[in-house]
Enzyme design. Sequence first.
Site, short mmCIF file in Angstrom:
data_model
loop_
_atom_site.label_atom_id
_atom_site.label_comp_id
_atom_site.label_asym_id
_atom_site.label_seq_id
_atom_site.Cartn_x
_atom_site.Cartn_y
_atom_site.Cartn_z
N GLU A 179 0.85 -1.21 0.00
CA GLU A 179 0.00 0.00 0.00
C GLU A 179 0.88 1.26 0.00
O GLU A 179 1.87 1.34 0.73
CB GLU A 179 -0.88 -0.01 1.25
CG GLU A 179 -1.74 1.24 1.35
CD GLU A 179 -2.69 1.20 2.53
OE1 GLU A 179 -3.44 0.22 2.65
OE2 GLU A 179 -2.66 2.14 3.33
N THR A 189 -3.84 4.89 -1.47
CA THR A 189 -4.85 5.38 -0.53
C THR A 189 -5.53 6.64 -1.06
O THR A 189 -5.06 7.29 -1.99
CB THR A 189 -4.24 5.68 0.86
OG1 THR A 189 -3.30 6.73 0.71
CG2 THR A 189 -3.58 4.47 1.46
N TYR A 190 -6.62 6.95 -0.40
CA TYR A 190 -7.43 8.11 -0.76
C TYR A 190 -7.34 9.06 0.43
O TYR A 190 -7.75 8.68 1.55
CB TYR A 190 -8.87 7.63 -0.95
CG TYR A 190 -9.78 8.58 -1.68
CD1 TYR A 190 -9.62 8.82 -3.04
CD2 TYR A 190 -10.81 9.23 -1.00
CE1 TYR A 190 -10.48 9.67 -3.70
CE2 TYR A 190 -11.67 10.09 -1.68
CZ TYR A 190 -11.49 10.30 -3.02
OH TYR A 190 -12.35 11.14 -3.69
N ALA A 225 -7.75 11.67 3.40
CA ALA A 225 -8.95 11.95 4.19
C ALA A 225 -9.76 13.07 3.56
O ALA A 225 -9.22 14.08 3.12
CB ALA A 225 -8.54 12.34 5.61
N HIS A 233 -8.08 3.11 -3.45
CA HIS A 233 -8.93 3.29 -2.25
C HIS A 233 -9.95 4.38 -2.57
O HIS A 233 -9.66 5.33 -3.29
CB HIS A 233 -8.08 3.75 -1.06
CG HIS A 233 -7.08 2.73 -0.60
ND1 HIS A 233 -6.86 2.46 0.73
CD2 HIS A 233 -6.24 1.89 -1.28
CE1 HIS A 233 -5.93 1.53 0.85
NE2 HIS A 233 -5.53 1.17 -0.36
N GLY A 273 -14.08 6.08 5.45
CA GLY A 273 -13.20 7.20 5.79
C GLY A 273 -13.49 7.64 7.22
O GLY A 273 -14.54 7.31 7.79
N TYR A 275 -11.33 -5.22 10.98
CA TYR A 275 -10.57 -4.77 12.15
C TYR A 275 -10.41 -5.90 13.17
O TYR A 275 -11.35 -6.16 13.94
CB TYR A 275 -11.29 -3.56 12.78
CG TYR A 275 -11.43 -2.42 11.80
CD1 TYR A 275 -10.49 -1.40 11.76
CD2 TYR A 275 -12.47 -2.40 10.86
CE1 TYR A 275 -10.59 -0.37 10.82
CE2 TYR A 275 -12.57 -1.39 9.92
CZ TYR A 275 -11.63 -0.38 9.91
OH TYR A 275 -11.72 0.63 8.97
N LYS A 307 -20.74 -6.29 4.90
CA LYS A 307 -19.92 -5.87 3.74
C LYS A 307 -19.85 -7.01 2.72
O LYS A 307 -19.93 -6.79 1.52
CB LYS A 307 -18.51 -5.47 4.19
CG LYS A 307 -18.48 -4.19 5.03
CD LYS A 307 -17.06 -3.79 5.46
CE LYS A 307 -17.10 -2.61 6.41
NZ LYS A 307 -15.78 -2.13 6.81
C1 LIG Z 1 -7.26 -1.69 4.71
C2 LIG Z 1 -7.64 -0.27 5.07
C3 LIG Z 1 -7.47 0.75 4.13
C4 LIG Z 1 -7.82 2.08 4.46
N1 LIG Z 1 -7.63 3.07 3.52
C5 LIG Z 1 -8.00 4.34 3.80
C6 LIG Z 1 -7.85 5.39 2.82
O1 LIG Z 1 -7.35 5.17 1.72
N2 LIG Z 1 -8.26 6.64 3.15
C7 LIG Z 1 -8.81 6.93 4.38
O2 LIG Z 1 -9.18 8.10 4.60
N3 LIG Z 1 -8.97 5.95 5.32
C8 LIG Z 1 -8.58 4.68 5.06
N4 LIG Z 1 -8.74 3.70 6.01
C9 LIG Z 1 -9.28 4.06 7.34
C10 LIG Z 1 -10.83 3.98 7.36
O3 LIG Z 1 -11.36 4.96 6.51
C11 LIG Z 1 -11.27 4.21 8.80
O4 LIG Z 1 -10.91 3.11 9.60
C12 LIG Z 1 -12.75 4.58 8.99
O5 LIG Z 1 -12.90 5.11 10.31
C13 LIG Z 1 -13.72 3.42 8.84
O6 LIG Z 1 -13.81 2.99 7.54
P1 LIG Z 1 -14.67 1.66 7.19
O7 LIG Z 1 -14.72 1.55 5.75
O8 LIG Z 1 -14.19 0.51 7.97
O9 LIG Z 1 -16.09 2.15 7.79
P2 LIG Z 1 -17.40 1.37 8.14
O10 LIG Z 1 -17.40 -0.01 7.62
O11 LIG Z 1 -18.52 2.25 7.75
O12 LIG Z 1 -17.31 1.24 9.74
C14 LIG Z 1 -17.23 2.36 10.61
C15 LIG Z 1 -17.99 2.03 11.92
O13 LIG Z 1 -19.40 1.89 11.64
C16 LIG Z 1 -19.86 0.55 11.91
N5 LIG Z 1 -20.68 0.16 10.76
C17 LIG Z 1 -20.27 -0.38 9.58
N6 LIG Z 1 -21.32 -0.54 8.76
C18 LIG Z 1 -22.42 -0.10 9.42
C19 LIG Z 1 -23.78 0.01 9.05
N7 LIG Z 1 -24.23 -0.38 7.86
N8 LIG Z 1 -24.65 0.57 9.97
C20 LIG Z 1 -24.20 0.99 11.19
N9 LIG Z 1 -22.88 0.89 11.58
C21 LIG Z 1 -22.01 0.36 10.70
C22 LIG Z 1 -18.59 -0.31 12.05
O14 LIG Z 1 -18.79 -1.38 12.95
C23 LIG Z 1 -17.57 0.71 12.57
O15 LIG Z 1 -17.68 0.86 13.96
C24 LIG Z 1 -8.37 2.38 5.73
C25 LIG Z 1 -8.52 1.34 6.68
C26 LIG Z 1 -8.16 0.03 6.37
C27 LIG Z 1 -8.32 -1.05 7.40
#
Ligand SMILES: Cc1cc2nc3c(=O)[nH]c(=O)nc-3n(C[C@H](O)[C@H](O)[C@H](O)COP(=O)(O)OP(=O)(O)OC[C@H]3O[C@@H](n4cnc5c(N)ncnc54)[C@H](O)[C@@H]3O)c2cc1C
Length: 284
Positions: A16, A47-48, A50, A76, A107, A144, A164
């Site tokens: 990455e 990555t994308y 913030a 991303h 994000g 996670y 997901k």
């Molecule tokens: C492999 C990886 C790559 C990443 N790349 C980037 C990047 O390029 N740019 C960046 O800005 N960030 C990146 N991140 C960080 C990520 O954006 C953050 O961790 C963010 O806070 C959560 O993203 P998520 O897609 O997991 O969110 P979500 O899946 O939406 O989860 C966020 C929270 O909401 C809960 N949740 C999930 N779905 C639902 C639903 N349908 N209804 C209610 N609650 C729900 C989850 O349990 C969690 O507590 C990355 C993280 C990882 C692990």
Amino acid sequence: MKIINIINKKKTLSFEFFPPKTESNLGNLNKTISDLSEFNPDFVSFTYGAGGSTRKLTLEISQKTKESEITEVMSHLTCITHSKSEIIEMLSAYKKSNIENIIALRGDIPNNSNDLKKEIHHATDLIEIIKNYSDDFCIAAACYPESHPESISKNDDLKFTKLKQSKGADFFITQLFFNNSDFFSFREKAIKLGITIPIIPAIMPITSTRQIRKFTNLCGASIPDSLNKKLENSINNDEETTKFGIEFATMQINELLNNDIPGIHFYSLNKSRSVKEVLNNINI
Ligand SMILES: Cc1cc2nc3c(=O)[nH]c(=O)nc-3n(C[C@H](O)[C@H](O)[C@H](O)COP(=O)(O)OP(=O)(O)OC[C@H]3O[C@@H](n4cnc5c(N)ncnc54)[C@H](O)[C@@H]3O)c2cc1C
């Protein structure tokens, strides 16, 4: 090529990278990509920034790397600060550039709530939008091992991880972690819940004590006490921390490889040294 088709055939190796803040640092990134290409990665991801801060650059670097044919590319994409129509525009641009792989993310919640578009709330919604837009994308999603810091409980987070998959994610990449047992126990619970798609563990070789403490504070990953004590000893000596980080990542990956993982993803921090040394130490 869709990355899931590669994963279905072999253990993958991937790196990455993040788009640099300035064009002048693009040269360094290109050098790192070229340095690491000697290991024949199955894909690299970009990555994308913030809030969409690297929107143009992520697309440009993804396009250039795809055109170079060095390796497969995954872009991303985060959704929390975008409207639905902006996301469709991005998807259309990715499609035009033959980018077939997207990791769909929410994000982090921005500090300024004015930046929130309040149209797409979670990665699950983004996955649905991508699926409805086109079946041509392979979709990855984040998971996670220690659960997402905003989650009510580990079970709650697992439930949304499963969602997901139900919405159309093809595979997962994990948040960084330093205790392999967290990964193993997460994977076991995920499988019990009906998660069948591959879960690729992601590893970040530590290069600085202060930096890794900052990262883990932000993303909610923990540093085990014994590791933390070692890191404290070299808090003012990044060279020593880097050497120790290489040793630790090697040990972590060797154990993971002995436990049936679909591949390894490296959080490279845009530097090649540690990743190279770890890869020279292991046999993937
Ligand atoms: C492999 C990886 C790559 C990443 N790349 C980037 C990047 O390029 N740019 C960046 O800005 N960030 C990146 N991140 C960080 C990520 O954006 C953050 O961790 C963010 O806070 C959560 O993203 P998520 O897609 O997991 O969110 P979500 O899946 O939406 O989860 C966020 C929270 O909401 C809960 N949740 C999930 N779905 C639902 C639903 N349908 N209804 C209610 N609650 C729900 C989850 O349990 C969690 O507590 C990355 C993280 C990882 C692990």
